[in-house]
Scaffold this motif. Structure first.
Motif, PDB file in Angstrom:
ATOM      1  N   CYS A  92       0.836  -1.209   0.000  1.00 13.47           N
ATOM      2  CA  CYS A  92       0.000   0.000   0.000  1.00 13.47           C
ATOM      3  C   CYS A  92       0.868   1.255   0.000  1.00 13.47           C
ATOM      4  O   CYS A  92       0.581   2.222  -0.717  1.00 13.47           O
ATOM      5  N   ARG A  93       1.916   1.249   0.781  1.00 10.06           N
ATOM      6  CA  ARG A  93       2.790   2.419   0.828  1.00 10.06           C
ATOM      7  C   ARG A  93       3.438   2.666  -0.537  1.00 10.06           C
ATOM      8  O   ARG A  93       3.578   3.809  -0.971  1.00 10.06           O
ATOM      9  N   HIS A  94       3.838   1.593  -1.228  1.00  8.97           N
ATOM     10  CA  HIS A  94       4.419   1.748  -2.562  1.00  8.97           C
ATOM     11  C   HIS A  94       3.401   2.311  -3.550  1.00  8.97           C
ATOM     12  O   HIS A  94       3.746   3.088  -4.438  1.00  8.97           O
ATOM     13  N   ILE A  95       2.153   1.904  -3.397  1.00  3.87           N
ATOM     14  CA  ILE A  95       1.128   2.252  -4.380  1.00  3.87           C
ATOM     15  C   ILE A  95       0.502   3.606  -4.095  1.00  3.87           C
ATOM     16  O   ILE A  95       0.254   4.399  -5.011  1.00  3.87           O
ATOM     17  N   ALA A 213      -7.082  -4.020   1.746  1.00  4.50           N
ATOM     18  CA  ALA A 213      -6.240  -3.502   2.831  1.00  4.50           C
ATOM     19  C   ALA A 213      -6.492  -2.017   3.045  1.00  4.50           C
ATOM     20  O   ALA A 213      -6.379  -1.505   4.164  1.00  4.50           O
ATOM     21  N   ILE A 214      -6.841  -1.304   1.962  1.00  2.00           N
ATOM     22  CA  ILE A 214      -7.138   0.129   2.056  1.00  2.00           C
ATOM     23  C   ILE A 214      -8.561   0.355   2.555  1.00  2.00           C
ATOM     24  O   ILE A 214      -8.810   1.241   3.374  1.00  2.00           O
ATOM     25  N   TYR A 473      -7.943  11.788   0.344  1.00  2.00           N
ATOM     26  CA  TYR A 473      -6.623  11.239   0.040  1.00  2.00           C
ATOM     27  C   TYR A 473      -5.643  11.540   1.178  1.00  2.00           C
ATOM     28  O   TYR A 473      -4.854  10.681   1.587  1.00  2.00           O
ATOM     29  N   ALA A 474      -5.678  12.763   1.688  1.00  2.08           N
ATOM     30  CA  ALA A 474      -4.743  13.159   2.738  1.00  2.08           C
ATOM     31  C   ALA A 474      -4.916  12.295   3.982  1.00  2.08           C
ATOM     32  O   ALA A 474      -3.929  11.850   4.590  1.00  2.08           O
ATOM     33  N   ARG A 475      -6.160  12.039   4.375  1.00  2.00           N
ATOM     34  CA  ARG A 475      -6.405  11.216   5.565  1.00  2.00           C
ATOM     35  C   ARG A 475      -5.925   9.788   5.341  1.00  2.00           C
ATOM     36  O   ARG A 475      -5.355   9.157   6.242  1.00  2.00           O
ATOM     37  N   PHE A 480      -0.957   5.741   6.473  1.00  2.00           N
ATOM     38  CA  PHE A 480       0.218   4.950   6.098  1.00  2.00           C
ATOM     39  C   PHE A 480       1.525   5.727   6.265  1.00  2.00           C
ATOM     40  O   PHE A 480       2.575   5.289   5.802  1.00  2.00           O
ATOM     41  N   GLY A 481       1.452   6.887   6.915  1.00  2.00           N
ATOM     42  CA  GLY A 481       2.655   7.636   7.246  1.00  2.00           C
ATOM     43  C   GLY A 481       3.331   8.334   6.084  1.00  2.00           C
ATOM     44  O   GLY A 481       4.509   8.698   6.179  1.00  2.00           O
TER      45      GLY A 481
END
Length: 511
Positions: A92-95, A213-214, A473-475, A480-481
């Motif tokens: 998720c962080r990569h995407i 997961a999102i 999107y921001a939230r 995910f930091g």
């Protein structure tokens, strides 16, 4: 990917590399629960080795070889020691760093209905609801072919239901496409940014798991649900109607996306999903048909039409007294969980089969059973497709939320804050003689006062108060930091609305 074709070099390095779990033991209980639709009598271990592994099935809940391999190809470090949940979080962080460049993930179909000024929502009356809307405004292009959503008049629908010809009204409504478009957004990122083959079934399955997961509370994202629904839709005989809706209702206009003057950002992902799901069909039904029946004041006529038939109702506990409320003498009720019914779909299907066998044994050729559902459009569609193969003489109608007005005294039917007591709602109550219904059935003399006292009054304008998808999107990115990306989204939100208090507050925290 066609059989016999070798995948591109990058795909070979990702999807055929040796990794923990590629030959992991198969958990029979897990595999049976999730892939019963595909097993067709084959033992789980044999099916996984022969078919499932190639298609991206999971051997157990403890390992996802394709997600693990993709993370390893992206420099995921010691991915062999990570659980699937940990792997999905890293993926998720990569995407998510590609949001909001792939805009549209947080658009909902309700966004396409919002009126430009207060009070500008399209007004409806019962005569208009009885008629078809303009077909030209319900056409769209799908895979290079022109398609249309056919909208029968309510009289046509009721007449069909009263005949001996079976009726099939299975819906794939906007909530289904809303979930799929998010998944196809993720698949596009996997294809564009990480060289995954979009035609490979494994890529779609991986996109589904990452989307879950999102957005973990999306029922259509349970393992294998989308694959099964696509397969049912593609195999369904063309004389059986697939009813579609790409919009909210009834507040929008008559177009394919309601009152939207142009296609919303999510539209390309919606149509990409629809093209894969719907095969070569060109004509579809109206998923809002039962809502039109209610708004035309003809729901009581609908009940009168089915009263003499054996009825199988599949719904949650709140509708358990359906037969008594509507004086239907031969009504069999099958309860489903209030949430996540798709996870238990095989058990529910078996109970439905047993119920329909019982009703079919009791009924004559002139009065075959009718199956009614209120359990989510895509799940109803899944059930109908399975049941019709065994019980083709039965009729199938997904009544959906159209029936809610007859169960407003039940907990869970009305959202917190109550109903918006608008002229339109009170008109529907009057047209369908609901004051009399509640007085007779429940001894409630003034239902409006009863309801307001119990649930409160909702502000009908709250649904139209503008929010920023960039703040959504921001939230999400904050979860995910990904704080640098959060700042980009907050700044875009402020470009749209410089006085947005939520954006200003988050920008202050970032600073």
């Amino acid at each position: 990917m066609n059989a016999g074709m070798r995948p591109p070099r990058f795909l070979r390095s990702v999807f055929t590399r040796s990794a923990k779990g590629i030959d992991a033991p198969v958990d029979d209980a897990f595999y049976n629960k999730n892939y019963a639709y595909d097993l067709r009598g084959i033992a789980p271990s044999k099916h996984y080795r022969k078919y499932g592994r190639e298609r991206g099935f999971l051997p157990s809940q403890d390992v996802d070889p394709d997600a693990q391999a993709l993370l390893g190809g992206l420099g995921g470090g010691a991915e062999a020691d990570l659980s699937p949940a940990e792997i999905y979080e890293k993926l998720c962080r990569h995407i998510l760093v590609h949001f909001p460049e792939y805009d549209g993930f947080f658009w909902t179909f309700l966004d396409t209905q919002a009126p430009p000024v207060a009070g500008a929502r399209r007004s409806y009356d019962e005569d208009q609801m009885r008629r078809r809307e303009r077909l030209a405004e319900m056409s769209f292009t799908l895979g290079g072919r022109t398609c249309q959503i056919d909208q029968p008049s309510t009289d046509e629908f009721l007449s069909s239901l009263s005949s001996s010809t079976p009726v099939f009204h299975g819906r794939l409504p906007h909530g289904f496409w809303d979930a799929l478009s998010r998944t196809f957004t993720i698949r596009r990122i996997l294809a564009d940014q990480f060289s995954q083959d979009p035609a490979d079934e494994k890529t779609l399955r991986l996109a589904i798991r990452i989307t879950r997961a999102i957005a973990p509370h999306t029922p259509v994202l349970f393992e294998n649900v989308i694959s099964e629904t696509f397969d049912i839709a593609n195999k369904l005989p063309t004389d059986l109607e697939i009813a579609l809706a790409f919009k909210s209702f009834p507040d929008g206009g008559p177009g394919i996306f309601g009152s939207a003057a142009e296609l919303p950002p999510r539209a390309p992902f919606v149509f990409e999903a629809a093209a894969e799901c719907l095969g070569e069909r060109r004509v579809f039904g109206d998923a809002m048909l039962l809502k039109r029946v209610v708004m035309a004041g003809e729901f009581n006529a609908f009940i009168d039409t089915i009263r003499g038939r054996p009825v199988l109702l599949i719904a949650n506990e709140g509708l358990a007294d359906f037969g008594r409320r509507f004086d239907i003498p031969n009504c069999l009720f099958i309860e489903i969980p209030p949430f996540d019914s798709q996870e238990f779909r095989q058990q529910i299907l078996q109970r439905c089969r047993e119920g329909l066998r019982h009703l079919s044994d009791q009924s004559s050729r002139q009065t075959p059973p009718i199956v009614l559902t209120r359990c989510g459009g895509s799940f109803s569609f899944w059930l109908f497709g399975q049941l019709h193969a065994e019980f083709p003489s039965a009729s199938y109608v997904d009544i959906g939320q159209a029936i809610n007005l007859w169960f407003l005294d039940k907990e869970g039917i009305v959202l917190p804050g109550g109903l918006p007591w608008t002229a339109g709602l009170e008109k529907q109550l009057a047209l369908n003689k609901l004051q009399e219904f509640y007085r007779e059935k429940l001894r409630i003399d003034d239902f409006k006062s009863f309801h307001i006292e119990r649930h409160g009054v909702a502000d009908p304008q709250t649904r139209w108060r503008s929010g920023s998808r960039f703040m959504d999107y921001a939230r999400l990115l904050s979860r995910f930091g990904l704080m640098e990306n959060v700042r980009v989204c907050v700044e875009r939100a402020l470009e749209e609305r410089p006085d947005d208090p939520a954006a200003l507050q988050m920008l202050s925290r970032l600073s």
